[in-house]
Design a protein around this motif. Structure first.
Motif, PDB file in Angstrom:
ATOM      1  N   ASP A 297      41.007  37.322  41.225  1.00 30.47           N
ATOM      2  CA  ASP A 297      42.340  37.196  40.631  1.00 30.47           C
ATOM      3  C   ASP A 297      42.621  38.342  39.664  1.00 30.47           C
TER       4      ASP A 297
ATOM      5  N   LYS B 188      40.338  42.290  35.421  1.00 32.76           N
ATOM      6  CA  LYS B 188      39.907  41.835  34.094  1.00 32.76           C
ATOM      7  C   LYS B 188      38.883  40.704  34.221  1.00 32.76           C
ATOM      8  N   SER B 189      39.127  39.764  35.120  1.00 34.84           N
ATOM      9  CA  SER B 189      38.179  38.667  35.319  1.00 34.84           C
ATOM     10  C   SER B 189      36.826  39.207  35.757  1.00 34.84           C
TER      11      SER B 189
ATOM     12  N   GLY C 102      35.043  41.221  33.092  1.00 35.40           N
ATOM     13  CA  GLY C 102      34.538  40.325  32.046  1.00 35.40           C
ATOM     14  C   GLY C 102      33.345  39.507  32.480  1.00 35.40           C
ATOM     15  N   ASN C 103      33.317  39.111  33.752  1.00 30.61           N
ATOM     16  CA  ASN C 103      32.288  38.174  34.207  1.00 30.61           C
ATOM     17  C   ASN C 103      31.048  38.832  34.804  1.00 30.61           C
TER      18      ASN C 103
END
Lengths: 409, 409
Positions: B106, B109-110, B113-114
């Motif tokens: 999605d 950024k996700s 970050g993950n």
């Protein structure tokens, strides 16, 4: 050299539903002519409500025009959706929440998996057993579960068995735990807690300073009174509980992706020096850093669920599934099975014949009556000896499956 | 009691862009009549390409009909999109990837970050400085960054300054690091690395056993030859690099949410006993446990970008933004500023007048010419003395902003 997160290496090789998919594919290759009925995975089959379709078409059109185009939305979700949620899901039940206590997400699975980031890796945890695998797996990944013993149990997890013997009502843990996951209406057993039964858990959490992660993904399927729709119906819950909701089953959003998490301002955890730290701003910081909001189009679709037409339309679909559940419960009983759930939840929990294992009976159903189910042991040690069937199928297929089972027995 | 993840408490109170929003809101309240021009946050303003709109309308209609309805999609993304990505973004440049090496998400950024979840918390890390705040913040959250010193630097992070002095080309770290983040074309400086410059990094990673997280979110803005579009254009990169891409800036998907991550099968990290562990299956397990796929409607929209019409339409929009960048570069030079970037990237990096700080000049631009920018120091210590402007605005506003600056100076 970069070192791998060693906790990932403790994980079982694959996710339950991938194992099932492999077995089903093997069957299909060797039995090409057979008509399989899938009552295994909890995925919906009815189309989206017309109000959602219309709202999403309008949202797509807005994105086509510079004047109405929407770029980055708030990481926490749009106010129009948050306000609809507060009004319909909470205020209507006497629960008062402020907009900053609601976080819209791309689904309950993401939130359930990520929420543990807010807590130290060495908190002790409790789960009802059987349970949705994400609770345990996401905690394995950060080391919180400990190590796996020969009985399939994790050393830092307290298992609270839910079986026929206790009518699927978990007992309170004998020693205190820091964190507990509850899912009601329950996946996979399809059972619920009454107001009084859930109150015991909130009281336990209040007196033991335990944080409850309350997964209410199946709330929309509740039919009976005295079954709480939200944990915040219980006094004091706002101090100890985070609630996670989903539009996946409520409105057919499994492929559209939307859910939300409620973190009341009063919910805290402790720092090592004993300060109480509110979790709401921490989750906000997490979402602002590692998430960039849910699709605008999706959020407009979700908003439409809360219109009067939307409420009528989702009710029709839920009734369709719950009528499936009724047909399945009766069909299974007629075939001689002990069945649980399926009254306030789209899941039916079935006792497998004496002396059989879950996987053995799963194979038998697959090969002899061509029905795909989910073996109970896949949800935890206490799921052994049970099987989950879902009511999300087509009506004709549910009826046909029951007919096959009755003829087979 | 549940203990909080103490690393969250080390985080700066708020995200850079929230601080800016607060300052802008304060200005608006005190100066209601002023016409603000926003060249601060990197959000697009042009509508979605018509092919995406059409594809998403079709996808919405599919969801309205039981026969074409889609429920849960693959957590890794749909094959139709993965195949389009491989063909257009990689095979066309001689890079061979298999579908299971691509994970649709999605948004970048996700994933950015993950992705750190796959690695031990105590790996050392390097970042170019200034840098996209998510790289550091997401590592603070798991304890990997260490502690903050009085100069605004984290103890376990090696900062690689990118300033006017080294022409914004970072030097290789003097000691080895386990993990390094590179973003090219760069956010915030708008500069790029040539093939030879990027090769040095891949060679460094190969000889030091370092993992590179390569953020290529702005790849579509590359105009010049000899600027690599993918790190896999460099020989050996498949052994050491994970590449993250986004449709946000490429096709205006900031509000629609789609990106992807490439993890070649050859990329590994080590376990404590020295085994090499491929990261691809670990990320697959992470996504299957904590993510449930990207919206089907969004993925159909993204697929349409790769049609001939889609490619033409995104090129027009990118040209629009790059013409903004040209106008801004020239206008700023005419006003006497030293400017960098803006040739292969939608970002312009501006030197603030001698003796001023980033925030001071930010305030001055806001109050005296009513232009919103982003202070360079918000991206890291070496960003002090610079300011970021973005080329994502409306043409007239970019022109007007340059006029204001020239009159003001």
């Amino acid at each position: 050299m970069a070192l791998v997160n060693e906790h990932f290496l403790k994980l079982p090789g694959s996710y339950l539903f991938s194992d099932i998919a492999k077995k089903v594919n093997a069957f299909k290759v060797t039995h090409p002519g057979k008509n399989l009925i899938r009552l295994g995975i909890g995925d919906v089959t009815r189309p989206l409500p017309p109000v959602c379709i219309e709202a999403m078409h309008r949202a797509v059109d807005e994105m086509a025009n510079a004047k109405t185009f929407r770029g980055y939305g708030p990481e926490q979700g749009y106010d129009f959706l948050i306000e609809a949620i507060i009004k319909h899901d909470f205020a209507s039940r006497g629960i008062s929440l402020s907009p900053s206590e609601i976080f819209i997400s791309d689904g309950a699975k993401s939130d359930t998996g990520n929420i543990g980031e807010l807590l130290r890796w060495d908190n002790s945890m409790g789960i009802t057993d059987p349970v949705y695998p994400v609770y345990v797996d996401s905690n394995i990944m950060c080391g919180r579960s400990g190590t796996l013993d020969e009985n399939g149990k994790w050393s830092n997890v307290t298992y609270l068995p839910c079986t026929e013997e206790n009518n699927f009502i978990p007992e309170l843990p004998k020693h205190r735990v820091d964190l507990i996951y509850l899912c009601y209406p329950n996946n996979p057993t399809g059972t619920t807690l009454t107001h009084e039964q859930l109150k015991k858990w909130v009281d336990y959490a209040l007196s033991n300073d335990t944080l409850i992660i309350f997964d209410a993904a199946y709330e929309a399927f509740i039919q009976e009174p005295n079954v709480p729709h939200s944990i915040y119906e219980i006094r004091g819950a706002k101090k100890v509980a985070i609630e996670i909701r989903s539009f996946s089953k409520t409105a057919g959003f499994t492929g559209v992706r939307c859910g939300y998490t409620v973190i009341p301002k009063e919910v805290t955890a402790a720092s090592l020096d004993g300060q109480r730290i509110p979790l709401n701003p921490l989750w906000n910081r997490r979402q602002c850093t590692k998430f960039n909001g849910t699709s605008y189009i999706t959020q407009r679709g979700a908003e439409a669920i809360y219109t009067p037409d939307g409420q009528k339309q989702i009710k029709e679909t839920i009734n369709y599934y719950m009528e499936n559940a009724r047909i399945m419960r009766e069909g299974l009983k007629k075939a001689g099975f002990s069945v649980y759930g399926g009254i306030n939840a789209p899941y039916i929990w079935l006792k497998v014949p004496e002396g059989m294992t879950s996987w053995k009976f799963f194979d038998q159903l697959l090969y002899e009556v061509n029905i795909v189910s989910t073996p109970g042991v896949g949800f935890g040690p206490s799921g052994e000896g049970y099987l989950r069937l879902t009511a999300f199928g087509q009506r004709e297929e549910c009826q046909e499956a029951m007919q096959r089972l009755q003829n087979w027995i």
